[in-house]
Scaffold this active site. Structure first.
Site, PDB file in Angstrom:
ATOM      1  N   ASP A 170      -6.691  -6.393   4.660  1.00 58.89           N
ATOM      2  CA  ASP A 170      -5.967  -4.956   4.485  1.00 58.89           C
ATOM      3  C   ASP A 170      -6.122  -4.334   5.913  1.00 58.89           C
ATOM      4  O   ASP A 170      -7.263  -4.125   6.097  1.00 58.89           O
ATOM      5  CB  ASP A 170      -6.819  -4.040   3.429  1.00 58.89           C
ATOM      6  CG  ASP A 170      -5.984  -2.737   3.132  1.00 58.89           C
ATOM      7  OD1 ASP A 170      -4.967  -2.456   3.695  1.00 58.89           O
ATOM      8  OD2 ASP A 170      -6.862  -1.824   2.401  1.00 58.89           O
ATOM      9  N   GLY A 171      -4.864  -4.043   6.181  1.00 59.27           N
ATOM     10  CA  GLY A 171      -4.841  -3.390   7.521  1.00 59.27           C
ATOM     11  C   GLY A 171      -4.031  -4.209   8.718  1.00 59.27           C
ATOM     12  O   GLY A 171      -4.443  -5.099   9.136  1.00 59.27           O
ATOM     13  N   GLY A 172      -2.955  -3.461   8.888  1.00 53.09           N
ATOM     14  CA  GLY A 172      -2.134  -3.991  10.005  1.00 53.09           C
ATOM     15  C   GLY A 172      -1.376  -5.545   9.715  1.00 53.09           C
ATOM     16  O   GLY A 172      -0.966  -6.147  10.468  1.00 53.09           O
ATOM     17  N   HIS A 185      -1.099  -1.231  -4.261  1.00 58.13           N
ATOM     18  CA  HIS A 185      -2.371  -0.779  -3.859  1.00 58.13           C
ATOM     19  C   HIS A 185      -2.560   0.783  -3.392  1.00 58.13           C
ATOM     20  O   HIS A 185      -1.665   1.309  -2.798  1.00 58.13           O
ATOM     21  CB  HIS A 185      -2.534  -1.636  -2.425  1.00 58.13           C
ATOM     22  CG  HIS A 185      -3.781  -1.589  -1.691  1.00 58.13           C
ATOM     23  ND1 HIS A 185      -4.871  -2.254  -1.991  1.00 58.13           N
ATOM     24  CD2 HIS A 185      -4.192  -0.584  -0.672  1.00 58.13           C
ATOM     25  CE1 HIS A 185      -5.880  -1.896  -1.216  1.00 58.13           C
ATOM     26  NE2 HIS A 185      -5.480  -0.934  -0.580  1.00 58.13           N
ATOM     27  N   SER A 200       0.914  -1.394  -0.020  1.00 62.10           N
ATOM     28  CA  SER A 200       0.012   0.105   0.008  1.00 62.10           C
ATOM     29  C   SER A 200       0.788   1.484   0.074  1.00 62.10           C
ATOM     30  O   SER A 200       1.605   1.539   0.934  1.00 62.10           O
ATOM     31  CB  SER A 200      -0.893   0.182   1.207  1.00 62.10           C
ATOM     32  OG  SER A 200      -1.444   1.071   1.489  1.00 62.10           O
ATOM     33  N   ASP A 251      -4.708   3.670  -2.152  1.00 56.61           N
ATOM     34  CA  ASP A 251      -5.798   4.023  -1.174  1.00 56.61           C
ATOM     35  C   ASP A 251      -6.313   5.531  -1.394  1.00 56.61           C
ATOM     36  O   ASP A 251      -5.742   6.434  -0.832  1.00 56.61           O
ATOM     37  CB  ASP A 251      -5.183   4.012   0.214  1.00 56.61           C
ATOM     38  CG  ASP A 251      -4.965   2.375   0.732  1.00 56.61           C
ATOM     39  OD1 ASP A 251      -6.023   1.534   0.728  1.00 56.61           O
ATOM     40  OD2 ASP A 251      -3.960   2.121   1.248  1.00 56.61           O
ATOM     41  N   SER A 298       2.606  -0.408   6.046  1.00 63.57           N
ATOM     42  CA  SER A 298       3.718  -0.079   7.290  1.00 63.57           C
ATOM     43  C   SER A 298       4.509  -1.338   7.331  1.00 63.57           C
ATOM     44  O   SER A 298       5.693  -1.376   7.664  1.00 63.57           O
ATOM     45  CB  SER A 298       3.318   0.551   8.435  1.00 63.57           C
ATOM     46  OG  SER A 298       2.084  -0.167   8.804  1.00 63.57           O
ATOM     47  N   GLY A 308      -0.581   1.925   9.462  1.00 66.47           N
ATOM     48  CA  GLY A 308       0.006   1.603  10.482  1.00 66.47           C
ATOM     49  C   GLY A 308      -0.835   1.558  11.684  1.00 66.47           C
ATOM     50  O   GLY A 308      -0.547   1.823  12.953  1.00 66.47           O
TER      51      GLY A 308
END
Ligand code: DX5
Ligand code: ZN
Length: 219
Positions: A173-175, A31, A7, A33, A196, A143
């Protein structure tokens, strides 16, 4: 095959080219966003950054639309180089129409669910999409911390897809990072979006290369 999609939101905006080139050889797509500050609490970027990325790389650009009324911009993003469009069930009252429009534009269509949105919301649309994105954080920022309860949702989605004999992607998606990616893949995810988890590393390219070499999920 498990795919990795970094991302760009977590990348270095002062040097997008170096950010992309650092990982390009080891990843499957980029990716992107797009957030409007209304659907989710952050304002990121829009078409000009998609243009810039299109000029930097020939990798597919997955455009994740975290905006209200995404229908208004589907064609624009495809015209500017999007390879797939990812829309949220929460922002599409006529989701089937939106998905059909994306398919008519000849790109892949992904439907995305916020953490609190139940899987029942996508039961009827499953046969029409190329994949489903389970958000493992609330949309808005890079993050954030992975929500561990989402693994059960991923496994339930995998079961739903298999029971219907469908062959569609499950993205997360996410963390996502090296501490949880094996678990989400075990639950059924095949597309790992990592912000991240990649770009906060000292050498993002080396990190992804080593990850591919060492982790069982890429074998
Ligand atoms: C959140 C975005 C994510 C985010 C991922 O709204 O959809 O793609 O950039 O970043 P990490 O992997 O850092 O959570
Ligand atoms: Zn995203």
């Amino acid at each position: 095959m498990v795919r990795i999609s970094p991302s760009i939101l977590a990348g270095d905006f002062t040097d997008l080219r170096t950010t992309v080139k650092s990982v390009e050889k080891y990843v499957d797509s980029i990716h992107v966003d797009v957030i409007d500050g209304v659907f989710a609490p952050n304002i990121t970027f829009g078409v000009p950054i998609v243009d810039a990325l299109r000029n930097i790389t020939s990798l597919p650009l997955d455009v994740h639309l975290m905006i209200v009324e995404p229908d208004r911009y589907l064609k624009t993003f495809v015209d500017h180089g999007a390879s797939s469009l990812w829309v949220h069930v929460e922002s599409c009252p006529h989701l089937h129409r939106t998905i059909m429009r994306i398919k008519e534009l000849d790109v892949e269509a992904f439907v995305c669910l916020n953490p609190a949105t139940p899987l029942s919301a996508i039961e009827e649309i499953l046969p029409f999409v190329d994949g489903v994105l389970i958000m493992t954080v609330n949309p808005g920022f890079s993050g954030q911390k992975f929500i561990p309860q989402m693994t059960v949702k991923i496994a339930r989605l995998k079961k739903m897809i298999d029971e219907r004999n469908l062959s569609i992607h499950i993205a997360v998606d996410g963390g996502i990072d090296e501490t949880n990616l094996e678990e989400v893949v075990k639950c059924g995810a095949d597309t790992l979006i990592m912000g991240s988890g990649i770009f906060a590393k000292e050498s993002p390219g080396d990190f992804v290369r080593k990850l591919r070499e060492t982790s069982e999920v890429f074998k």
